[in-house]
Motif scaffolding. Structure first.
Motif, PDB file in Angstrom:
ATOM      1  N   ARG A   1      -4.516   6.980  -6.523  1.00  0.00           N
ATOM      2  CA  ARG A   1      -5.543   6.406  -5.763  1.00  0.00           C
ATOM      3  C   ARG A   1      -5.932   7.369  -4.765  1.00  0.00           C
ATOM      4  NH1 ARG A   1      -2.514   1.311  -4.149  1.00  0.00           N
ATOM      5  NH2 ARG A   1      -1.010   3.040  -4.283  1.00  0.00           N
TER       6      ARG A   1
ATOM      7  N   LYS B   1       2.134   4.645   0.637  1.00  0.00           N
ATOM      8  CA  LYS B   1       1.564   5.812   1.340  1.00  0.00           C
ATOM      9  C   LYS B   1       2.259   7.331   1.464  1.00  0.00           C
ATOM     10  CE  LYS B   1      -0.311   3.179   5.259  1.00  0.00           C
ATOM     11  NZ  LYS B   1       0.014   1.595   4.705  1.00  0.00           N
TER      12      LYS B   1
ATOM     13  N   ASP C   1       0.830  -1.207   0.072  1.00  0.00           N
ATOM     14  CA  ASP C   1      -0.009  -0.154   0.166  1.00  0.00           C
ATOM     15  C   ASP C   1       0.912   1.377  -0.177  1.00  0.00           C
ATOM     16  OD1 ASP C   1      -2.434   1.202  -0.033  1.00  0.00           O
ATOM     17  OD2 ASP C   1      -2.738   1.145   2.175  1.00  0.00           O
TER      18      ASP C   1
END
Ligand code: CP
Length: 307
Positions: free
Chosen positions: A305, A4, A2
């Motif tokens: 995203r 960040k 993911d």
């Protein structure tokens, strides 16, 4: 993994896994540029601004094409005809452009740290496109991608970076990148152009080109950055090219599977001889091609995203 991070300032900050993620995502984007319709909708509705305070051919064009291939809107800001020439600071310039609701700045500047200063003052993402002598992260990422394509993995490879290490943001980013992925890095150049204490980054140092290119997998040639040299570091360009330029004779000494790389722009006849730049072992244009996929990956991970 993911993603960040808001920004990409340098490879010094990135973990090995983060570098590997960028390279994997780049791999998935590589074929977009080979299609007849070179576009995917991943960044539709996003706005990206190229903020280049220093000249560029490859990086600026590559970011612009990467953004367009992801369907983003791109503005290449012309610094020379902007209010920067009337004394506006880089932070005010960035904040005013951000007020027009942009998502990402791509920043090149002659001062080390300029992209980070902008990133601390805007909510938009900031990607370093080369700052002074500090870092050029996307150059190193596209270099890692290109080497990985040729060898499968970086671990255990020998990389010799030759030339003006002192002024090179490309060298710094590549040292971080290759070391984090398990490569063995050697730096080589005339003593005044090798920064004191560079061994502390875990690299080998030699002043002898034959030693640097013998048995290495990658010969990475750097441009002699005369615009950043504030004093005379070299007796003459002729001597530099004789001792450190890769000519036909030195090329012939390379082992069979050694590749030559250069970030561009090349000083033909100084760090690389014209004939050598065009040889089979040269990856110079493949690096440029791969730059698009790598920059697509960086843009996608950074702003793709966010809603
Ligand atoms: N490699 C590189 O940064 O080239 P440009 O200066 O043309 O962007």
């Amino acid at each position: 993994m993911d993603w960040k991070r808001k920004d990409l300032i340098g490879l010094e900050d990135l973990k090995k896994e983060e570098i590997e993620t960028i390279l994997e995502v780049a791999n998935s984007f590589k074929d977009v540029s080979a299609r007849s319709v070179k576009k995917v909708p991943a960044l539709r509705g996003k706005t990206i601004v190229n903020l280049f305070f220093e000249p560029s051919t490859r990086t600026r064009t590559s970011f612009e094409l990467a953004a367009k291939r992801l369907s983003a809107d791109v503005l290449s800001f012309d610094v020379s005809s902007s209010s920067v020439s009337k004394g506006e600071t880089i932070v005010d310039t960035a904040k005013n452009i951000e007020a027009m609701k942009v998502d990402c700045f791509i920043v090149r500047h002659s001062i080390s740290g300029a992209p980070e200063i902008i990133s601390m003052n805007v909510s938009a993402s900031v990607i370093n496109a080369g700052d002074g002598c500090h870092e050029h992260p996307t150059q190193a990422l596209l270099d890692l991608f290109t080497v990985k394509e040729k060898f499968g993995e970086i671990k255990g490879l020998k990389i010799s970076i030759i030339g003006d290490i002192l002024h090179s943001r490309v060298a710094r980013s590549n040292i971080w990148g290759f070391k984090k992925l398990g490569g063995e890095v050697c730096v080589c150049g005339p003593p005044p152009l090798i920064p004191k204490g560079i061994e502390n980054l875990g690299v080998k140092v030699t002043y002898n080109l034959d030693e640097a290119i013998e048995n290495t997998d990658i010969v990475y040639l750097l441009r002699l950055q005369r615009e950043r040299q504030k004093e005379n570091f070299l007796p003459s360009l002729k001597e530099y090219s004789f001792l450190y330029g890769l000519d036909e004779k030195k090329y012939e000494k390379l082992k069979k599977k050694t590749f030559i790389m250069h970030p561009g722009p090349m000083n033909r006849g100084i760090e690389i001889y014209s004939d050598v730049a065009e040889k089979d072992k040269s990856l110079i244009l493949e690096q440029v091609t791969n730059g698009i996929a790598v920059r697509m990956a960086v843009l996608y991970l950074t702003i793709g995203r966010k809603i």
